[in-house]
Design an enzyme around this catalytic site. Structure first.
Site, PDB file in Angstrom:
ATOM      1  N   LYS A 116     -71.025  79.260 -88.268  1.00 42.54           N
ATOM      2  CA  LYS A 116     -71.284  77.692 -88.152  1.00 42.54           C
ATOM      3  C   LYS A 116     -71.163  77.036 -86.238  1.00 42.54           C
ATOM      4  CE  LYS A 116     -69.569  75.822 -92.415  1.00 42.54           C
ATOM      5  NZ  LYS A 116     -70.183  75.861 -93.482  1.00 42.54           N
ATOM      6  N   GLU A 200     -64.209  69.542 -85.354  1.00 42.99           N
ATOM      7  CA  GLU A 200     -64.739  69.125 -85.036  1.00 42.99           C
ATOM      8  C   GLU A 200     -64.666  67.631 -85.181  1.00 42.99           C
ATOM      9  OE1 GLU A 200     -69.271  70.711 -87.402  1.00 42.99           O
ATOM     10  OE2 GLU A 200     -68.277  69.025 -88.261  1.00 42.99           O
ATOM     11  N   HIS A 235     -65.469  69.073-100.737  1.00 35.29           N
ATOM     12  CA  HIS A 235     -67.078  68.795-100.257  1.00 35.29           C
ATOM     13  C   HIS A 235     -68.116  69.961-100.706  1.00 35.29           C
ATOM     14  CE1 HIS A 235     -63.935  67.822 -96.987  1.00 35.29           C
ATOM     15  NE2 HIS A 235     -63.355  68.898 -97.357  1.00 35.29           N
ATOM     16  N   ARG A 292     -81.914  79.873 -96.676  1.00 37.43           N
ATOM     17  CA  ARG A 292     -82.607  80.335 -97.628  1.00 37.43           C
ATOM     18  C   ARG A 292     -82.853  79.193 -98.835  1.00 37.43           C
ATOM     19  NH1 ARG A 292     -78.365  77.990-101.011  1.00 37.43           N
ATOM     20  NH2 ARG A 292     -75.462  77.531 -99.381  1.00 37.43           N
TER      21      ARG A 292
HETATM   22  P1  ADP Z   1     -70.440  74.333 -96.039  1.00 36.84           P
HETATM   23  O1  ADP Z   1     -70.959  75.457 -95.465  1.00 36.84           O
HETATM   24  O2  ADP Z   1     -69.902  74.520 -97.033  1.00 36.84           O
HETATM   25  O3  ADP Z   1     -71.394  73.711 -96.873  1.00 36.84           O
HETATM   26  P2  ADP Z   1     -70.481  72.536 -93.961  1.00 36.84           P
HETATM   27  O4  ADP Z   1     -70.335  71.986 -93.011  1.00 36.84           O
HETATM   28  O5  ADP Z   1     -72.059  72.380 -94.968  1.00 36.84           O
HETATM   29  O6  ADP Z   1     -69.889  73.166 -94.837  1.00 36.84           O
HETATM   30  O7  ADP Z   1     -69.616  70.885 -95.017  1.00 36.84           O
HETATM   31  C1  ADP Z   1     -69.586  70.851 -96.080  1.00 36.84           C
HETATM   32  C2  ADP Z   1     -69.631  69.137 -96.393  1.00 36.84           C
HETATM   33  O8  ADP Z   1     -68.215  68.479 -95.985  1.00 36.84           O
HETATM   34  C3  ADP Z   1     -70.342  68.210 -95.573  1.00 36.84           C
HETATM   35  O9  ADP Z   1     -71.126  68.338 -97.126  1.00 36.84           O
HETATM   36  C4  ADP Z   1     -69.450  66.904 -95.690  1.00 36.84           C
HETATM   37  O10 ADP Z   1     -69.057  66.136 -97.329  1.00 36.84           O
HETATM   38  C5  ADP Z   1     -68.254  67.219 -94.936  1.00 36.84           C
HETATM   39  N1  ADP Z   1     -68.180  67.636 -93.879  1.00 36.84           N
HETATM   40  C6  ADP Z   1     -68.695  68.405 -93.069  1.00 36.84           C
HETATM   41  N2  ADP Z   1     -68.326  68.355 -91.762  1.00 36.84           N
HETATM   42  C7  ADP Z   1     -68.203  67.256 -92.049  1.00 36.84           C
HETATM   43  C8  ADP Z   1     -67.752  66.078 -90.134  1.00 36.84           C
HETATM   44  N3  ADP Z   1     -67.611  66.348 -89.197  1.00 36.84           N
HETATM   45  N4  ADP Z   1     -67.167  65.274 -90.937  1.00 36.84           N
HETATM   46  C9  ADP Z   1     -66.545  64.229 -91.872  1.00 36.84           C
HETATM   47  N5  ADP Z   1     -67.312  65.638 -93.534  1.00 36.84           N
HETATM   48  C10 ADP Z   1     -67.973  65.760 -92.882  1.00 36.84           C
HETATM   49  P1  ADP Z   2     -75.764  74.691-101.596  1.00 38.08           P
HETATM   50  O1  ADP Z   2     -75.787  73.944-100.453  1.00 38.08           O
HETATM   51  O2  ADP Z   2     -77.321  74.995-101.697  1.00 38.08           O
HETATM   52  O3  ADP Z   2     -75.208  73.794-102.667  1.00 38.08           O
HETATM   53  P2  ADP Z   2     -73.705  76.710-101.746  1.00 38.08           P
HETATM   54  O4  ADP Z   2     -72.822  76.486-100.315  1.00 38.08           O
HETATM   55  O5  ADP Z   2     -72.777  75.284-102.561  1.00 38.08           O
HETATM   56  O6  ADP Z   2     -75.092  75.857-101.326  1.00 38.08           O
HETATM   57  O7  ADP Z   2     -73.815  77.699-102.090  1.00 38.08           O
HETATM   58  C1  ADP Z   2     -75.314  78.331-102.931  1.00 38.08           C
HETATM   59  C2  ADP Z   2     -74.595  78.283-104.828  1.00 38.08           C
HETATM   60  O8  ADP Z   2     -74.711  80.102-104.123  1.00 38.08           O
HETATM   61  C3  ADP Z   2     -73.162  77.882-104.971  1.00 38.08           C
HETATM   62  O9  ADP Z   2     -74.318  77.369-106.388  1.00 38.08           O
HETATM   63  C4  ADP Z   2     -72.684  79.155-105.196  1.00 38.08           C
HETATM   64  O10 ADP Z   2     -71.621  78.952-106.540  1.00 38.08           O
HETATM   65  C5  ADP Z   2     -73.078  80.074-104.892  1.00 38.08           C
HETATM   66  N1  ADP Z   2     -72.649  81.166-104.040  1.00 38.08           N
HETATM   67  C6  ADP Z   2     -72.069  80.900-102.929  1.00 38.08           C
HETATM   68  N2  ADP Z   2     -71.397  82.179-101.970  1.00 38.08           N
HETATM   69  C7  ADP Z   2     -71.295  83.073-103.370  1.00 38.08           C
HETATM   70  C8  ADP Z   2     -70.600  83.805-103.488  1.00 38.08           C
HETATM   71  N3  ADP Z   2     -70.567  84.965-102.661  1.00 38.08           N
HETATM   72  N4  ADP Z   2     -71.322  84.913-104.913  1.00 38.08           N
HETATM   73  C9  ADP Z   2     -71.491  84.098-105.554  1.00 38.08           C
HETATM   74  N5  ADP Z   2     -72.314  83.277-105.705  1.00 38.08           N
HETATM   75  C10 ADP Z   2     -72.104  82.568-104.476  1.00 38.08           C
HETATM   76 MG    MG Z   3     -73.262  73.397 -96.278  1.00 36.65          MG
END
Ligand code: ADP
Ligand code: ADP
Ligand code: MG
Length: 666
Positions: A116, A200, A235, A292
């Site tokens: 990230k 952040e 989240h 993906r």
């Molecule tokens: P992940 O890799 O777990 O998907 P993300 O960076 O996409 O991580 O963040 C997941 C969630 O966390 C976001 O969908 C949002 O709800 C919350 N989030 C992420 N960054 C922020 C932020 N700067 N402020 C508030 N909420 C955030």
């Molecule tokens: P999206 O933003 O598409 O919802 P997520 O970050 O929540 O993506 O993850 C996508 C999916 O992949 C989730 O439903 C999670 O169960 C699965 N997943 C993520 N990482 C792994 C892992 N290391 N092994 C198995 N399943 C995973």
């Molecule tokens: Mg995300």
């Protein structure tokens, strides 16, 4: 186009990819772990290869084994699905080295977006707006605390290598920073083997809006509009929709441009998602790019009328994108709800077990169900507890919400805790209905969403009783068919007994409430008496545990699923779990009976939950029996003390056997 692809995944996404491959005339090879030998994706595929034991590390994450399976089966390409190896650059590299096409972006794009922090640095250069923060290399705790103060509280600490919401910590004041940082690092190291973090600005009441992008090998990149994924718990997304409510053409164009710029900056090819966090004032900032296919891609498919897996295969085979940006348009509104085996009442704790009954709503032009499991399959602790994705498409958001509510009301799951009713409340809650969305919705609407369950209505108790009687009748009829004298009075189920009256009592319990239904036999019908009020009842059981009932002239459609002593009554879109209390077997239930507890049917003791000498509350679990492939919990009939268990774990017990010496409290 390829003639054979291998799908390096499992569950609903593997099934979904197989469906598109089949439509395109492409052979689909599945891989599976030992735990998945009988899984739906294995049954659906044209061929399947076992790649190792249940643990993902030894199967679905085993790069060598998967590549070998692809070679062995003559596949030209590998679709990684989502999760597992889908964003693993070593895997993409290994595919290339083996002469296989990785159905995904180039290795360099995966690498660029894998961290990230690095992705944010790159996006900054490409002119994509970022959330204010620090994403550099300096990981010194004092330095990071200084950066947090500069950014201004509250801040969010994230694992650079993060995903799935893991490691994320909100910090509201300087004094909390050090502890939050340490705990984020611990979780990041354990989950991703990398404890680097970024800091952040934490936005209050933001929305999560992401853009679907697609690139081809000719250098074209388009966006397929946005998805709003603001409805989250921990989240993580629960409900996603497209288009985003309140989106204007101008903002869509700006976000689309930013997403396409982001993709172009890393030479993106294939399907990808650029996630933005959108502040209350509408300003948007890049969060991360998922390289993906996304779990929630079906809502985009519904509003564009496209098959994104088909696009992935075409692009991976070297074809140009099927449509230009100008040719793409939005039709209607789509919503996806993730059906999980989890208990919303227990902090969304995942649940495992066999799906004793699984009846999704019927699919149509407006309703789509992407499932990886069928009735009889198990949700195991090895993998993600998702049962299915339910997707609906309506002309307007209002129509889509109504369709979703209707489809959820028809969704019946028995055997594992699940979020179906929670999702119904979520879709019905005023904030969601009015599209007043932000990532805090579930927490804010807590009282509405987690309101304690209403007591079963009169019809639910009657339905349980009637289903019981109709099943008995059917069993008696079947036995009579087999018997030499089908007219023997001993087969009658109209309450006829030698020296017995013609009335019975059926007892059911729901939580603390116990109800007794009096039954009198009147020809082919029954007079059911409940709470001093009597109702003439008749009906029939149809396949799939469906009950067509008539209560005093009112028709009623319900589903009554038997699972051990439980009766899952699905009625008017809600589910009530009643326990059938058989006074012959459960002398203690509902009353103050003394002494031992007995086995309701022949089975095996699979766990002793209490220990000899333990003082138990009324209703506390004592031991678990497995019978008829179901678990049955034997509970304390009253408050009291366990004196001894008569059987050890693993021992068979006969029907009616005394299981426990139990001394009721004085
Ligand atoms: P992940 O890799 O777990 O998907 P993300 O960076 O996409 O991580 O963040 C997941 C969630 O966390 C976001 O969908 C949002 O709800 C919350 N989030 C992420 N960054 C922020 C932020 N700067 N402020 C508030 N909420 C955030
Ligand atoms: P999206 O933003 O598409 O919802 P997520 O970050 O929540 O993506 O993850 C996508 C999916 O992949 C989730 O439903 C999670 O169960 C699965 N997943 C993520 N990482 C792994 C892992 N290391 N092994 C198995 N399943 C995973
Ligand atoms: Mg995300």
């Amino acid at each position: 186009m390829f003639d054979t692809i291998l799908i390096a995944n499992r569950g609903e996404i593997a099934c979904r990819v197989i469906r598109s491959a089949r439509r395109l005339g492409v052979r689909a090879v599945a891989v599976y772990s030992e735990a998945d030998a009988a899984a739906r994706h294995v049954r659906m595929a044209d061929a399947a290869v076992c790649i190792g034991p249940a643990a993902a590390r030894e199967s679905y994450l085993n790069i060598e084994r998967i590549i070998a399976a692809a070679k062995e089966m003559g596949a030209q390409a590998i679709h990684p699905g989502y999760g597992f190896l889908s964003e693993n650059e070593d895997f993409a590299q290994a595919c290339a080295a083996a002469g296989l096409v990785f159905i995904g972006p180039p290795v360099a794009a995966i690498r660029a977006m894998g961290s990230k922090s690095a992705a944010k640095a790159l996006m900054e250069k490409a002119g994509v707006p970022l959330v204010p923060g620090y994403h550099g290399d300096n990981q010194d705790a004092t330095f990071l605390a200084g950066e947090a103060a500069r950014i201004g509280w509250p801040v969010l600490i994230k694992a650079s290598a993060g995903g799935g919401g893991k490691g994320m910590r909100i910090v509201r004041a300087a004094a909390e920073f050090a502890d939050a940082l340490a705990s984020c690092r611990r979780e990041a190291a354990a989950s991703f083997g990398d404890d680097r973090v970024l800091v952040e600005k934490y936005l209050e009441r933001p929305r999560h809006i992401e853009m679907q992008v697609f690139g081809d090998t000719q250098g074209n990149v388009v966006h397929l509009f946005e998805r709003d994924c603001s409805v989250q718990r921990r989240h993580q997304k629960v409900i996603e929709e497209a288009p985003a409510p309140g989106m204007t053409a101008g903002r869509r164009a700006a976000m689309g441009k930013a997403a396409v710029d982001a993709a172009k900056a890393v030479g993106y090819v294939g399907a990808g998602t650029v996630e933005f966090i959108v502040a209350a004032d509408g300003t948007f900032h890049f969060m991360e790019m998922n390289t993906r296919l996304q779990v929630e891609h079906p809502v985009t498919e519904m509003i564009t009328g496209l098959d994104l897996v088909e696009w992935q295969l075409r692009v991976a085979a070297g074809e140009p994108l099927p449509l230009t940006q100008e040719q793409l348009s939005i039709r209607g509104h789509a919503i996806e709800a993730r059906i999980y085996a989890e208990d919303p009442g227990k902090g969304f704790l995942p649940s495992t077990g066999r799906l004793v009954h699984l009846a999704p709503p019927a699919e149509s032009l407006h309703v789509r169900v992407d499932a990886g499991v069928e009735e009889g399959d198990a949700i195991t602790p090895h993998y993600d507890p998702m049962i299915a994705k339910l997707i609906v498409h309506g002309e307007t958001r209002e129509r889509a919400c109504a369709l979703m509510l209707q489809a959820l009301a028809q969704y019946r799951v028995v055997g594992v805790a699940n979020n179906v009713e929670f999702l119904s409340r979520l879709v019905a809650c005023p904030a969601f209905a009015q599209a007043d969305l932000d990532t805090g919705l579930i927490e804010r609407e807590h009282d509405f969403l987690f309101a304690s369950k209403a007591a079963p209505p009169r019809e639910a108790w009657l339905a349980a009783a009637l289903a019981e009687l109709l099943r008995e009748q059917a069993a008696a009829d079947a036995a009579a068919q087999k018997d030499a004298d089908p007219h023997s009075p001993w087969h009658r189920r109209d309450g006829w007994r030698v020296n017995l009256g013609v009335s019975r009592r059926l007892t059911f319990r729901c939580g603390e409430t116990t109800r007794v239904v009096g039954v009198a036999y009147v020809g082919n019908a029954y007079r059911l008496e409940l709470d001093g009020q009597s109702t003439l009842a008749g009906g029939e059981m149809l396949p799939g545990s469906q009950l067509r009932a008539d209560f005093g002239g009112n028709r009623c459609a319900a589903t009554v699923v038997v699972a051990g002593e439980r009766r899952h009554v699905f009625l008017h879109g809600r589910c009530f779990v009643l326990a059938a209390v058989d006074p012959l077997y459960h002398a203690g239930e509902g009353g103050g009976a003394e002494g031992g507890l007995t086995a309701p049917m022949p089975g095996k003791v699979i766990a002793l939950v209490a220990r000899a000498g333990d003082k138990m509350e009324k209703g506390a679990p004592l031991l678990i029996l497995e019978a008829m492939k179901m678990e049955h919990t034997i509970c304390a009939p009253t408050a009291g003390t366990v004196k001894s268990f008569r059987y050890a774990v693993g021992e068979q017990v006969a029907d009616g056997a005394d299981l426990v010496d139990f001394e009721p409290a004085k």
